[in-house]
Structure formats: C-alpha cells, structure tokens
Design a protein around this motif. Structure first.
Motif, PDB file in Angstrom:
ATOM      1  N   VAL A  88      -6.707  52.501 -44.073  1.00 48.29           N
ATOM      2  CA  VAL A  88      -6.763  52.094 -42.651  1.00 48.29           C
ATOM      3  C   VAL A  88      -5.866  51.030 -43.594  1.00 48.29           C
ATOM      4  O   VAL A  88      -5.580  50.189 -44.142  1.00 48.29           O
ATOM      5  N   VAL A  89      -4.398  51.265 -43.805  1.00 49.27           N
ATOM      6  CA  VAL A  89      -2.621  50.376 -44.759  1.00 49.27           C
ATOM      7  C   VAL A  89      -2.709  49.318 -44.280  1.00 49.27           C
ATOM      8  O   VAL A  89      -2.566  48.805 -45.563  1.00 49.27           O
ATOM      9  N   ILE A  90      -2.255  49.113 -43.222  1.00 46.74           N
ATOM     10  CA  ILE A  90      -2.651  47.596 -42.737  1.00 46.74           C
ATOM     11  C   ILE A  90      -3.348  47.091 -42.256  1.00 46.74           C
ATOM     12  O   ILE A  90      -3.934  46.758 -40.742  1.00 46.74           O
ATOM     13  N   ALA A 354       5.093  54.105 -48.703  1.00 49.38           N
ATOM     14  CA  ALA A 354       4.536  54.628 -49.697  1.00 49.38           C
ATOM     15  C   ALA A 354       3.367  55.378 -48.569  1.00 49.38           C
ATOM     16  O   ALA A 354       3.044  56.845 -49.335  1.00 49.38           O
ATOM     17  N   MET A 355       2.317  54.628 -48.883  1.00 52.02           N
ATOM     18  CA  MET A 355       1.531  54.873 -48.279  1.00 52.02           C
ATOM     19  C   MET A 355       1.160  55.337 -46.162  1.00 52.02           C
ATOM     20  O   MET A 355       0.522  56.520 -46.722  1.00 52.02           O
ATOM     21  N   ILE A 356       2.463  55.299 -45.310  1.00 47.89           N
ATOM     22  CA  ILE A 356       1.748  55.908 -44.135  1.00 47.89           C
ATOM     23  C   ILE A 356       2.745  57.174 -44.657  1.00 47.89           C
ATOM     24  O   ILE A 356       1.910  57.947 -44.122  1.00 47.89           O
ATOM     25  N   THR A 357       3.544  57.188 -45.350  1.00 49.90           N
ATOM     26  CA  THR A 357       4.150  58.824 -45.585  1.00 49.90           C
ATOM     27  C   THR A 357       3.969  58.813 -46.061  1.00 49.90           C
ATOM     28  O   THR A 357       3.844  60.226 -46.346  1.00 49.90           O
ATOM     29  N   ALA A 358       3.144  59.239 -47.003  1.00 50.53           N
ATOM     30  CA  ALA A 358       2.739  60.408 -48.293  1.00 50.53           C
ATOM     31  C   ALA A 358       2.129  61.089 -47.014  1.00 50.53           C
ATOM     32  O   ALA A 358       1.197  61.290 -46.443  1.00 50.53           O
ATOM     33  N   GLY A 359       1.863  62.457 -48.293  1.00 43.47           N
ATOM     34  CA  GLY A 359       1.817  63.885 -47.437  1.00 43.47           C
ATOM     35  C   GLY A 359       0.238  64.134 -48.117  1.00 43.47           C
ATOM     36  O   GLY A 359      -0.087  63.970 -48.675  1.00 43.47           O
ATOM     37  N   ARG A 360      -0.032  65.589 -46.844  1.00 47.90           N
ATOM     38  CA  ARG A 360      -1.207  65.819 -47.368  1.00 47.90           C
ATOM     39  C   ARG A 360      -1.343  66.331 -48.733  1.00 47.90           C
ATOM     40  O   ARG A 360      -2.315  66.769 -49.362  1.00 47.90           O
ATOM     41  N   GLU A 361      -0.259  66.821 -49.349  1.00 50.19           N
ATOM     42  CA  GLU A 361      -1.363  68.200 -50.914  1.00 50.19           C
ATOM     43  C   GLU A 361      -0.831  66.950 -51.739  1.00 50.19           C
ATOM     44  O   GLU A 361      -1.959  66.658 -51.931  1.00 50.19           O
ATOM     45  N   GLU A 362       0.203  65.363 -51.445  1.00 47.27           N
ATOM     46  CA  GLU A 362      -0.121  64.733 -52.393  1.00 47.27           C
ATOM     47  C   GLU A 362      -1.231  64.026 -52.471  1.00 47.27           C
ATOM     48  O   GLU A 362      -2.486  63.577 -52.610  1.00 47.27           O
ATOM     49  N   LEU A 363      -1.969  63.622 -51.216  1.00 42.40           N
ATOM     50  CA  LEU A 363      -2.598  63.152 -51.045  1.00 42.40           C
ATOM     51  C   LEU A 363      -4.608  64.344 -51.328  1.00 42.40           C
ATOM     52  O   LEU A 363      -5.616  63.716 -52.105  1.00 42.40           O
ATOM     53  N   LEU A 364      -4.719  65.182 -51.422  1.00 38.42           N
ATOM     54  CA  LEU A 364      -5.623  65.956 -51.436  1.00 38.42           C
ATOM     55  C   LEU A 364      -5.082  66.186 -53.329  1.00 38.42           C
ATOM     56  O   LEU A 364      -7.286  66.505 -53.410  1.00 38.42           O
ATOM     57  N   ALA A 365      -4.613  66.398 -53.361  1.00 45.75           N
ATOM     58  CA  ALA A 365      -3.567  66.166 -55.301  1.00 45.75           C
ATOM     59  C   ALA A 365      -4.840  65.083 -55.717  1.00 45.75           C
ATOM     60  O   ALA A 365      -6.075  65.307 -57.684  1.00 45.75           O
ATOM     61  N   ARG A 366      -4.547  63.900 -54.979  1.00 38.53           N
ATOM     62  CA  ARG A 366      -5.681  62.661 -55.498  1.00 38.53           C
ATOM     63  C   ARG A 366      -6.452  62.270 -55.324  1.00 38.53           C
ATOM     64  O   ARG A 366      -7.756  61.218 -56.332  1.00 38.53           O
ATOM     65  N   ARG A 392      -5.941  55.598 -41.101  1.00 41.20           N
ATOM     66  CA  ARG A 392      -5.052  55.264 -39.681  1.00 41.20           C
ATOM     67  C   ARG A 392      -3.515  53.806 -40.602  1.00 41.20           C
ATOM     68  O   ARG A 392      -4.110  53.268 -40.831  1.00 41.20           O
ATOM     69  N   VAL A 393      -2.970  53.627 -39.803  1.00 38.35           N
ATOM     70  CA  VAL A 393      -2.037  52.818 -39.845  1.00 38.35           C
ATOM     71  C   VAL A 393      -2.248  51.132 -39.693  1.00 38.35           C
ATOM     72  O   VAL A 393      -2.268  50.861 -40.387  1.00 38.35           O
ATOM     73  N   GLY A 394      -2.881  50.814 -38.471  1.00 37.14           N
ATOM     74  CA  GLY A 394      -3.351  49.214 -38.796  1.00 37.14           C
ATOM     75  C   GLY A 394      -2.567  48.709 -38.094  1.00 37.14           C
ATOM     76  O   GLY A 394      -1.494  48.599 -37.745  1.00 37.14           O
ATOM     77  N   GLY A 395      -3.169  47.153 -38.445  1.00 38.71           N
ATOM     78  CA  GLY A 395      -2.238  46.763 -38.108  1.00 38.71           C
ATOM     79  C   GLY A 395      -1.692  46.261 -36.638  1.00 38.71           C
ATOM     80  O   GLY A 395      -0.529  45.558 -36.444  1.00 38.71           O
ATOM     81  N   GLY A 396      -1.940  47.417 -36.003  1.00 37.13           N
ATOM     82  CA  GLY A 396      -2.100  47.264 -34.127  1.00 37.13           C
ATOM     83  C   GLY A 396      -0.345  47.998 -33.945  1.00 37.13           C
ATOM     84  O   GLY A 396      -0.016  48.501 -33.125  1.00 37.13           O
ATOM     85  N   SER A 397      -0.425  49.177 -34.873  1.00 34.94           N
ATOM     86  CA  SER A 397       0.935  49.945 -35.058  1.00 34.94           C
ATOM     87  C   SER A 397       0.123  51.103 -34.770  1.00 34.94           C
ATOM     88  O   SER A 397      -0.711  51.525 -35.654  1.00 34.94           O
ATOM     89  N   PHE A 398       1.444  52.126 -34.510  1.00 38.01           N
ATOM     90  CA  PHE A 398       0.971  53.600 -34.286  1.00 38.01           C
ATOM     91  C   PHE A 398      -0.456  53.636 -33.858  1.00 38.01           C
ATOM     92  O   PHE A 398      -1.164  54.050 -34.441  1.00 38.01           O
TER      93      PHE A 398
END
Length: 468
Positions: A88-90, A354-366, A392-398
């Motif tokens: 949860v980012v926010i 940066a966290m919200i827009t991180a892509g699938r491949e980047e997250l899989l590698a990490r 999730r984005v969190g903070g009541g967003s999206f």
C-alpha cells in the motif's frame, strides 16, 4: 523469598554499571533510573512466581545483561521507523507518502539553521511564508494565487468559513463523502458555519438540480471529488466545466475539493482517468483544494489554489493563522513542487510516484532479489517463494485500481504464520506485511532496495528465536 528480595542489587549499583555502557550514553539519567526501577519490579515478580529461586541469579553480573537488554528495548522512541512491505503506497497508518531526498534535505536545512521563513530578502522587511511556494503552485497549476494550510480538511473548512459562512452551499447528494477518522463533508460544513443544501439523488445529479437550488441565500456551488470510492452503473454527476459555467452565469464561486488531488497524469501508465488540479482549474473552477501528502507525494498539507480575488479573502481569514503550516512543511513542499517542474523527474524522484508507476518486470526482478536475500541462512526455518499479487495506491486514491506486483512469500517450517507477523512487529525496525493463503507476504513495491537486508535480518531473527 524474603531473603531473595534482600539480595536484589540497589538502583544506584545498576545505574553505575549501566552508565558505563556507551550504547546507553545518550539516555537521560531520569529515564534510565525509571527503567531500572521497572526492571527491578520485574525481578520481584519473578521471585514471587518462582522464576528466580536462587541467590546466584540475583547478583549484579547475572542481572546486568538482562537489565541492559530491557533498558535498550524499553527506551526506544515510541514514534519509530517501520518497513512497509504491505504494497500500500500511501498507507495512512504508516505515515502516508515518504518524501523525496530533496525534500528531506530541505527539511534538515530548515531545522538546523535559521531561515528566511517570513523575511523578504529583497527588502530585509517582514515577508509572507506563502511566498516560498505560491509562485510554484501558480506555475504548476495555472492558478492566479495559492496558499497552504496544515491538511485538506483544514483547507475545506477555511474556504467554507471565508466564502460561505452563514449562507448556503449547494452540493450533490452523491458527493457527501466521509474520509478517514469519520470526518464528513456535512460536519465540516456545519463547523464552518455554512449551510448545506443537498441536491440530486445518491446516484444521479443533473445541472438543473443546481439551477433550481440557487436562491438569495446561496453563497457557493461545491463539487467534492469522490476519490476514495466509486458509484458505477446508473450514475450521473455534473462535470466541473458545466458547474463553472453555471457559477459564472449566476455570479457564484465554484469550489472543488479534490481530496487526494494530483499534479501528475497517471493515465499513460494504465490508470483510470483521474482529474489533475490543472485540468480542474482549466475547466473554470474558481477555488480548488487538495492534499500535499497523498498523490502529490509531499508533506502533510492542504493546498488551496484558484482565482486571486477569492484566495486573497481566504488569506485574510483569522482562522488561517490557526491552520498555517510550519517551516518544515514549507521546506518539504517547496522541494517537492520544484521536482514537478519536470514531470519525468518528479516521476523518478518522488517516491510515491515512483512506487505507483513501477512496472511488472521491474517488480518481478526486485522480488527475486529479495527472495535470494531472504533465502540465505534460512535452511529448515522457512520456505521462501515468489508469486503474483496486487498492490494498492491507498490514501483514498484510485480505490478500484489493482496494481499488479510480485509478492515474496515466507512459509515458516514450524512457526505459525500469525506468530511470525506478530514477531515482526516487535523487531528493532518493525516489518509490516500481510498474510495470504497461510504465508507471510512482502511486496517489494513499497520497499527500497537498501531495506532488503533489514527485512531479511528481521525475518530470520524472529524465526531463529522461535526455533530456539
């Protein structure tokens, strides 16, 4: 038993011994003394329960290592750093958005040194604290003027108190939202002295509903962006442009509370359309308020932008002084806003973006890197894996937007997974994750790479302690 009580070392002897420990050197002596007293009370309870039954267990050398560990644990600050592995980012409970390095540096400078908080360096005379960010806000949003208060609820309260006190504010019934902590638009409006005039139905409100509601007592038309929930199906709301046109025709200001409003367009990254502050102002809305610590990714703040004639009136409200922000918030907000002058730079540098827009491949590698780190020295203690999941984005967003991610899973060999979750809350730097399908899950989206070793050390320490 009474003999054992007499063998408990004195507080002064403990204090003399513990004050030689460099790791406790910064601890205030009154606090150290209180904690030693608590530890000795614990020893007395252990004597009564039979856990301590021999005089040899009560010597100073025998108790000192325990006392030292107790003092270190009990003296930790209550407000502490945690590792957010929830995805949860926010995260409202974990401090919402974390700041960009530039913002952290600006806060440090503002706190460590004197500053021109309310000094106009051009003249050497008293200046306005809002001048540090107002020009940036206008440049980024297209507004004529702006100011900042301590959060968006305060911003809404201040706008209503200034522009509509004692008179009616027309709001769609489907927009009477409640945010965290049971704060509701009707209650905030009542506190401001404005009178709520609901129009439309829960799921459908038309422009004619606003037109028919306008009368001699109408002070403002208000639109509240439902950023923390969605109505789908047979649904209609009046868009900002139409409401702004009606306001101009009737000589009424139009105010939109964007909630977790943002300056960044997320739609190229696969997100559902979400209005930016720039877009709302371009529609002709007179005053817009939004949060600084949600999608903006800055410090807690309530930002108000719009037409100068209204912003100037809001600035003069005596309530503004009670709600104003301090130098740390100003420093962090200015540094954050400067990054937004280059949207791509903001996307990379502002952690929330940066966290919200991180892509699938980047997250899989990490996730794979985190799994390798966790797997070291884990033989027999747990099985570590990677599986698909959602953040999730969190903070009541999206609220309806799932963010695809890769979760690192930890399945303890002998320990109950709930016990692992609880144990990680008690580590020196607590690790906050989630439990799914009987496994403890860590989402790399909300962890920094440099935090991976800390997570691994915490997980291993809890599993080893249970095995022992």
């Amino acid at each position: 038993m009474s003999s054992l009580f007499r063998h408990i070392p004195s507080v002064d002897r403990f204090l003399h011994e513990l004050e030689q420990d460099q790791s406790l050197a910064g601890l205030p002596r009154p606090l150290l003394k209180d904690l030693v007293g608590e530890f000795l009370d614990l020893c007395r309870e252990e004597i009564r329960s039979g856990a301590i039954a021999a005089e040899s267990d009560l010597t100073l050398p025998a108790l000192c290592s325990r006392a030292r560990a107790y003092v270190r644990f009990a003296s930790r600050p209550h407000f502490r750093r945690v590792l957010n592995a929830t995805g949860v980012v926010i995260h409202t409970n974990l401090g919402r958005s974390i700041l960009a390095d530039e913002a952290v540096q600006a806060v440090t400078l503002g706190c460590r040194h004197y500053s021109n908080l309310e000094l106009a360096l051009e003249t050497g005379q008293r200046g306005s604290r809002y001048s540090h960010v107002e020009k940036l806000l206008c440049s980024l949003t297209g507004a004529e003027a702006g100011l900042v208060v301590n959060n968006n609820a305060a911003a809404v309260l201040l706008v209503l108190d200034t522009l509509a006190k004692g008179r009616e504010v027309v709001v769609s019934r489907g927009q009477l939202v409640e945010i965290g902590g049971s704060f509701r638009i009707p209650e905030v409006m009542r506190k401001s002295g404005a009178v709520l005039r609901e129009v439309g139905a829960t799921n459908r409100t038309h422009l004619r509903d606003y037109e028919e509601a306008i009368g001699d007592e109408t002070a403002m038309l208000m639109k509240v962006h439902t950023s923390n929930y969605r109505i789908i199906g047979f649904h209609k709301e009046v868009d900002a442009a139409d409401l702004a046109t009606l306001g101009r025709e009737r000589g009424l200001p139009v105010f939109e509370d964007l909630g977790s409003g943002n300056l960044f367009d997320f739609s190229p990254y696969g997100f559902m359309p979400e209005p930016t502050v720039q877009q709302v102002l371009k529609c002709g809305v007179d005053v817009v308020s939004f949060s600084g610590d949600k999608l903006l990714g800055g410090p807690q703040a309530g930002i108000i932008v719009g037409r100068k004639e209204y912003i100037d009136r809001i600035k003069k409200n005596q309530l503004n002084r009670a709600l104003r922000i301090d130098k740390m918030t100003l420093a962090a907000l200015e540094a954050t806003l400067r990054l937004y002058l280059d949207p791509e730079l903001a996307r990379r540098k502002v952690p929330t973006l940066a966290m919200i827009t991180a892509g699938r491949e980047e997250l899989l590698a990490r996730a794979r890197r985190l799994r390798r780190r966790l797997s070291k020295d884990m033989a027999g203690l747990a099985t570590v894996g990677v599986k698909p999941g959602f953040s999730r984005v969190g903070g009541g967003s999206f609220p309806e937007q799932d963010l695809p991610t890769s979760l690192v899973t930890v399945a303890p060999a002998a320990m109950d997974v709930e016990a692992l979750r609880q144990g990680l809350l008690a580590t020196d730097i607590p690790v906050i994750g989630r439990v799914e399908d009987g496994r403890f899950c860590l989402d790399p989206r909300t962890l920094m790479d440099e935090e991976f070793p800390l997570v691994a050390a915490a997980v291993r320490s809890v599993l080893v302690a249970d095995a022992d």
